[in-house]
Scaffold this motif. Sequence first.
Motif, PDB file in Angstrom:
ATOM      1  N   GLU A 127      -6.529  13.328   7.202  1.00 23.55           N
ATOM      2  CA  GLU A 127      -5.386  12.645   6.600  1.00 23.55           C
ATOM      3  C   GLU A 127      -5.445  12.936   5.110  1.00 23.55           C
ATOM      4  OE1 GLU A 127      -3.188   8.342   6.838  1.00 23.55           O
ATOM      5  OE2 GLU A 127      -5.360   8.349   6.579  1.00 23.55           O
ATOM      6  N   VAL A 128      -4.396  13.566   4.598  1.00 27.52           N
ATOM      7  CA  VAL A 128      -4.435  14.122   3.249  1.00 27.52           C
ATOM      8  C   VAL A 128      -3.134  13.864   2.506  1.00 27.52           C
ATOM      9  CG1 VAL A 128      -4.730  16.274   1.928  1.00 27.52           C
ATOM     10  CG2 VAL A 128      -5.845  16.033   4.136  1.00 27.52           C
ATOM     11  N   ILE A 129      -3.246  13.608   1.218  1.00 25.44           N
ATOM     12  CA  ILE A 129      -2.117  13.755   0.311  1.00 25.44           C
ATOM     13  C   ILE A 129      -2.267  15.184  -0.181  1.00 25.44           C
ATOM     14  CG2 ILE A 129      -1.059  13.010  -1.854  1.00 25.44           C
ATOM     15  CD1 ILE A 129      -2.334  10.224  -1.304  1.00 25.44           C
ATOM     16  N   MET A 130      -1.439  16.073   0.345  1.00 23.21           N
ATOM     17  CA  MET A 130      -1.655  17.518   0.180  1.00 23.21           C
ATOM     18  C   MET A 130      -1.284  17.985  -1.221  1.00 23.21           C
ATOM     19  SD  MET A 130      -2.974  20.115   1.615  1.00 23.21           S
ATOM     20  CE  MET A 130      -3.070  19.843   3.379  1.00 23.21           C
ATOM     21  N   GLN A 174     -11.521  11.366  -3.018  1.00 24.85           N
ATOM     22  CA  GLN A 174     -11.301  10.252  -2.099  1.00 24.85           C
ATOM     23  C   GLN A 174      -9.861   9.738  -2.116  1.00 24.85           C
ATOM     24  OE1 GLN A 174     -13.613  10.466  -4.488  1.00 24.85           O
ATOM     25  NE2 GLN A 174     -15.593   9.751  -3.770  1.00 24.85           N
ATOM     26  N   ASP A 175      -9.155   9.907  -3.226  1.00 28.42           N
ATOM     27  CA  ASP A 175      -7.770   9.441  -3.322  1.00 28.42           C
ATOM     28  C   ASP A 175      -6.785  10.434  -2.704  1.00 28.42           C
ATOM     29  OD1 ASP A 175      -8.631   7.171  -4.629  1.00 28.42           O
ATOM     30  OD2 ASP A 175      -8.222   7.974  -6.629  1.00 28.42           O
ATOM     31  N   GLN A 180      -9.032  10.543   5.284  1.00 26.63           N
ATOM     32  CA  GLN A 180      -9.796  10.378   6.515  1.00 26.63           C
ATOM     33  C   GLN A 180     -10.104  11.745   7.111  1.00 26.63           C
ATOM     34  OE1 GLN A 180      -8.814   7.241   9.477  1.00 26.63           O
ATOM     35  NE2 GLN A 180      -6.942   6.983   8.267  1.00 26.63           N
ATOM     36  N   VAL A 181     -11.276  11.826   7.737  1.00 26.91           N
ATOM     37  CA  VAL A 181     -11.673  13.030   8.465  1.00 26.91           C
ATOM     38  C   VAL A 181     -12.085  12.559   9.850  1.00 26.91           C
ATOM     39  CG1 VAL A 181     -13.229  15.006   8.536  1.00 26.91           C
ATOM     40  CG2 VAL A 181     -12.497  14.087   6.320  1.00 26.91           C
ATOM     41  N   LYS A 232       0.870  10.699   2.220  1.00 28.28           N
ATOM     42  CA  LYS A 232      -0.287  11.016   3.053  1.00 28.28           C
ATOM     43  C   LYS A 232       0.200  11.405   4.447  1.00 28.28           C
ATOM     44  CE  LYS A 232      -1.229   6.292   4.500  1.00 28.28           C
ATOM     45  NZ  LYS A 232      -2.206   5.230   4.607  1.00 28.28           N
ATOM     46  N   GLN A 233      -0.380  12.484   4.968  1.00 28.95           N
ATOM     47  CA  GLN A 233      -0.023  12.988   6.288  1.00 28.95           C
ATOM     48  C   GLN A 233      -1.258  13.573   6.952  1.00 28.95           C
ATOM     49  OE1 GLN A 233       3.326  15.535   4.951  1.00 28.95           O
ATOM     50  NE2 GLN A 233       4.577  14.244   6.275  1.00 28.95           N
ATOM     51  N   TRP A 234      -1.198  13.724   8.265  1.00 27.79           N
ATOM     52  CA  TRP A 234      -2.303  14.281   9.023  1.00 27.79           C
ATOM     53  C   TRP A 234      -2.110  15.775   9.213  1.00 27.79           C
ATOM     54  CZ3 TRP A 234      -6.758  11.970  10.534  1.00 27.79           C
ATOM     55  CH2 TRP A 234      -6.823  10.579  10.435  1.00 27.79           C
TER      56      TRP A 234
END
Length: 174
Positions: A74-77, A36-37, A41-42, A7-9
Amino acid sequence: MSQLGEKQWYVVNTYSGHENKVKENLLRRIESMGMQDYILQVLVAEQEVPVMKNGLPTDKTKMKNTYPGYVFVEVIMTDEAWFIIRNTPGVTGFVGSSGGGTKPFPVPKEQIDTVLKKAGIVNKDMYNDYLVGTPVRILHGALAGSNGVVSNVDIENNMIEVEVTFFGRKNRVN
């Protein structure tokens, strides 16, 4: 779904003044598409500021966007997460993407920690960067803008004690 990554921003471009609308649109899409997984975060980076009247602060406050035209996610891209975000109404692109179908670069940790702190969001990982003796600059409160030195780190209670010199004396503040 693609394999889970880290996960990264990331920073998403929007039209200035549409940040909260984009956040709402994105949150609805995350929910309806079961992401959601992956999209964790937004954030619209806002601070509470006093309302001024005739050059003087009033008893009222309002929220001020500290980064107009940007939303932080914040995403697991994965390919799916990237597709959902960039195709959300109001999103004009990602910062750090050259376009043409290339995925963006994440925001460096040092930069996103500053954004999170300004927005009043505590990231437990940020306390790992502070060691006793580390020089710091105070961002909020009565001593905002002052420099000090970390004198104690209490990760359990989300507290950092800083030694600051003011009025010619060393003082410890949380």
